[in-house]
Design an enzyme around this catalytic site. Structure first.
Site, PDB file in Angstrom:
ATOM      1  N   GLU A  71      30.661 -21.867  -5.828  1.00 17.56           N
ATOM      2  CA  GLU A  71      31.406 -20.703  -5.341  1.00 17.56           C
ATOM      3  C   GLU A  71      31.147 -19.447  -6.182  1.00 17.56           C
ATOM      4  O   GLU A  71      31.387 -19.444  -7.396  1.00 17.56           O
ATOM      5  CB  GLU A  71      32.916 -21.013  -5.332  1.00 17.56           C
ATOM      6  CG  GLU A  71      33.707 -19.888  -4.679  1.00 17.56           C
ATOM      7  CD  GLU A  71      35.201 -20.176  -4.571  1.00 17.56           C
ATOM      8  OE1 GLU A  71      35.608 -21.345  -4.642  1.00 17.56           O
ATOM      9  OE2 GLU A  71      35.945 -19.190  -4.430  1.00 17.56           O
ATOM     10  N   LYS A 245      44.517 -23.566  -6.049  1.00 17.10           N
ATOM     11  CA  LYS A 245      43.085 -23.630  -5.723  1.00 17.10           C
ATOM     12  C   LYS A 245      42.309 -22.782  -6.725  1.00 17.10           C
ATOM     13  O   LYS A 245      41.251 -23.180  -7.214  1.00 17.10           O
ATOM     14  CB  LYS A 245      42.857 -23.148  -4.285  1.00 17.10           C
ATOM     15  CG  LYS A 245      41.477 -23.455  -3.726  1.00 17.10           C
ATOM     16  CD  LYS A 245      40.437 -22.425  -4.117  1.00 17.10           C
ATOM     17  CE  LYS A 245      39.078 -22.748  -3.512  1.00 17.10           C
ATOM     18  NZ  LYS A 245      38.029 -21.794  -3.953  1.00 17.10           N
ATOM     19  N   ASP A 261      35.696 -37.419 -12.880  1.00 19.08           N
ATOM     20  CA  ASP A 261      36.138 -37.604 -11.502  1.00 19.08           C
ATOM     21  C   ASP A 261      37.088 -36.462 -11.112  1.00 19.08           C
ATOM     22  O   ASP A 261      38.283 -36.514 -11.414  1.00 19.08           O
ATOM     23  CB  ASP A 261      36.828 -38.972 -11.408  1.00 19.08           C
ATOM     24  CG  ASP A 261      37.220 -39.364 -10.001  1.00 19.08           C
ATOM     25  OD1 ASP A 261      37.397 -38.465  -9.158  1.00 19.08           O
ATOM     26  OD2 ASP A 261      37.371 -40.566  -9.757  1.00 19.08           O
ATOM     27  N   HIS A 360      34.492  -9.999  -4.995  1.00 16.84           N
ATOM     28  CA  HIS A 360      33.946 -11.010  -4.095  1.00 16.84           C
ATOM     29  C   HIS A 360      32.807 -10.440  -3.269  1.00 16.84           C
ATOM     30  O   HIS A 360      31.825 -11.108  -3.023  1.00 16.84           O
ATOM     31  CB  HIS A 360      35.041 -11.522  -3.150  1.00 16.84           C
ATOM     32  CG  HIS A 360      35.650 -12.791  -3.641  1.00 16.84           C
ATOM     33  ND1 HIS A 360      35.598 -13.954  -2.936  1.00 16.84           N
ATOM     34  CD2 HIS A 360      36.298 -13.083  -4.782  1.00 16.84           C
ATOM     35  CE1 HIS A 360      36.191 -14.915  -3.616  1.00 16.84           C
ATOM     36  NE2 HIS A 360      36.636 -14.397  -4.741  1.00 16.84           N
TER      37      HIS A 360
END
Ligand code: NDP
Length: 406
Positions: A71, A245, A261, A360
């Site tokens: 990302e 998130k 993991d 962004h």
């Protein structure tokens, strides 16, 4: 006898997949010797970009932190947040000193009194079974540490095991111990539904905090905006999930880079975020009483290892641990959580300030340039062209690339 697909070598699998010659060649170039045994039906390596968080200060020590993510903006945000906190002396950490992972034996249609009496009578046998199942752990001072019965709705119960897992995450070790302990419950065999580790991580909490002068984030008004936005994450699950998130953007990138993991860490984090009965943001930002300092903290469970699992099998994970300065497991956990808090700070600051879209857009412009076929220097030229035109879409990107190539 013809081999089953899973019995074929990686090379043979490509042949069996009946692909075009170019697709076969593409995947063949991406087969390695290290990965085939990690998963089933392996046919190729999938690579992800790895970026650097240059300077993360935790408990007075500076780390170079590898981050693996696809990302855009995540690594930039981590560096941005870590730089601000670094100017205030860095992050501080608090955590349980041992690595503890839980396991469950699940009972149904059970009389809780009978089960409680049996556990208390068989306590020694339970610990002995655990020891025999994993003597190596006991030799290291690890292994089963506690057993508790928890009554659940509808005549159900969970026998909760707490296992000290040393330097490993311990998922396989806990499952092995559970199998052995289950055998002690022979008289209840009809009531046992499953014996499986839990990813809840109640005993694996890590807290990272920071205290920074409000001037570092741009003054009292910006600090107040960050605090206001953080407060929404405590009362509105829709806001909380987005904030979390953003935390996992950084946190999981380090978990992944160290061969751990990330599904386990994320599942535990989200469960902890809902542990009050309402899903909330994992971090908290507030002003101190004087209004001069912004205080941030992030608490969540982190069950990871610095060995075992896929870590030894993945050369990149090994090298990344070396890059981090071969940290102790405790230090690795705090680096992981601190990176999450750094990303969180950068995101809150951007969202509560000019908005996240400006930054962004720059990254998106570069991604778009690559999508329309720009290579090498062209990528930046196309991205700059898009920014100058103020229109970040494929048609403009194609047009600019065409002009560059004229
Ligand atoms: P391993 O099964 O690889 O066990 C750890 C290994 O490290 C053991 O062989 C152990 O030796 C060895 N070891 C050497 N020194 C130490 C030490 N100081 N402390 C601890 N172990 C040491 O890994 P885990 O049990 O940690 O399992 C992790 C893997 O399990 C991950 O890949 C995870 O994805 C996966 N997994 C996750 C599940 C979940 O989260 N729900 C479920 C199932 C699997 P010895 O055997 O001699 O003790």
């Amino acid at each position: 006898m013809t081999k089953k697909f899973y019995q074929l070598s990686a090379r043979e699998r490509l042949e069996a997949m009946d692909l075009t010659p170019s697709l076969t060649a593409f995947y063949r170039e991406r087969q390695s010797d290290e990965m085939p045994n990690l998963i089933e039906n392996y046919f190729a390596d999938f690579t992800l970009p790895e970026g650097l968080l240059r300077h993360l200060v935790v408990d007075g020590r500076s780390y170079q932190v590898p981050m693996v993510t696809e990302e855009p903006s995540v690594v930039a945000a981590a560096n941005n947040g870590a730089r601000l906190v670094g100017q205030a002396g860095g992050f501080q950490s608090h955590q349980t000193s041992q690595s503890l992972l839980g396991g469950q034996i699940l009972f149904q249609d059970v009389a809780i009194d009978e089960l409680l009496a049996y556990v208390s009578e068989q306590r020694e046998a339970i610990f002995e079974a655990a020891k025999l199942a994993k003597p190596s752990m006991v030799e290291r001072g690890d292994g089963l540490k506690d057993v508790q019965i928890r009554s659940l709705a509808g005549r159900r119960a969970s026998l909760d095991l707490t296992v000290q897992t040393g330097e490993a995450m311990g998922a396989n070790a806990v499952n092995t111990i559970l199998e052995a302990v289950k055998a002690v419950f022979q008289p209840f065999s009809k009531n046992i539904v499953a014996a499986i580790l839990t990813n809840a991580g109640h005993d694996a909490l890590v807290t990272v905090t920071t205290q920074m002068p409000v001037s570092l984030v741009g003054g009292l008004a910006v600090a107040k905006a960050i605090v206001s936005l953080s407060a929404f994450g405590k009362v509105d699950p829709d806001r909380a999930v987005t904030e979390n998130k953003g935390i996992f953007n950084g946190l999981s990138a380090v978990v992944l880079a160290t061969g751990n993991d990330y599904r386990a860490v994320e599942a535990a984090g989200h469960a902890y975020a809902g542990s009050t009965g309402r899903y909330q943001s994992l971090s908290t930002w507030k002003l101190d009483d004087t209004g001069e300092f912004l205080l941030g903290s992030l608490t969540m469970p982190v069950n990871i290892g610095r060995l075992g699992g896929a870590i030894a099998a993945m050369p990149m994970a090994q090298r990344n641990l070396e890059l981090l300065g071969a940290p102790s497991l405790g230090a690795l956990k705090k680096v992981i959580v601190a990176t999450g808090l750094a990303n969180n700070l950068a995101a809150l600051k951007a969202v509560s300030g000019p908005g996240i879209q400006a930054g962004h857009m720059r990254m998106q412009a570069r991604t778009l340039a690559i999508q329309v076929g720009a290579v090498g220097d062209e990528v930046l030229k196309v991205a700059n062209g898009l920014a100058a035109e103020g229109a970040v879409d494929q048609n403009h990107a194609k047009k600019i690339l065409g002009e560059i190539r004229k």
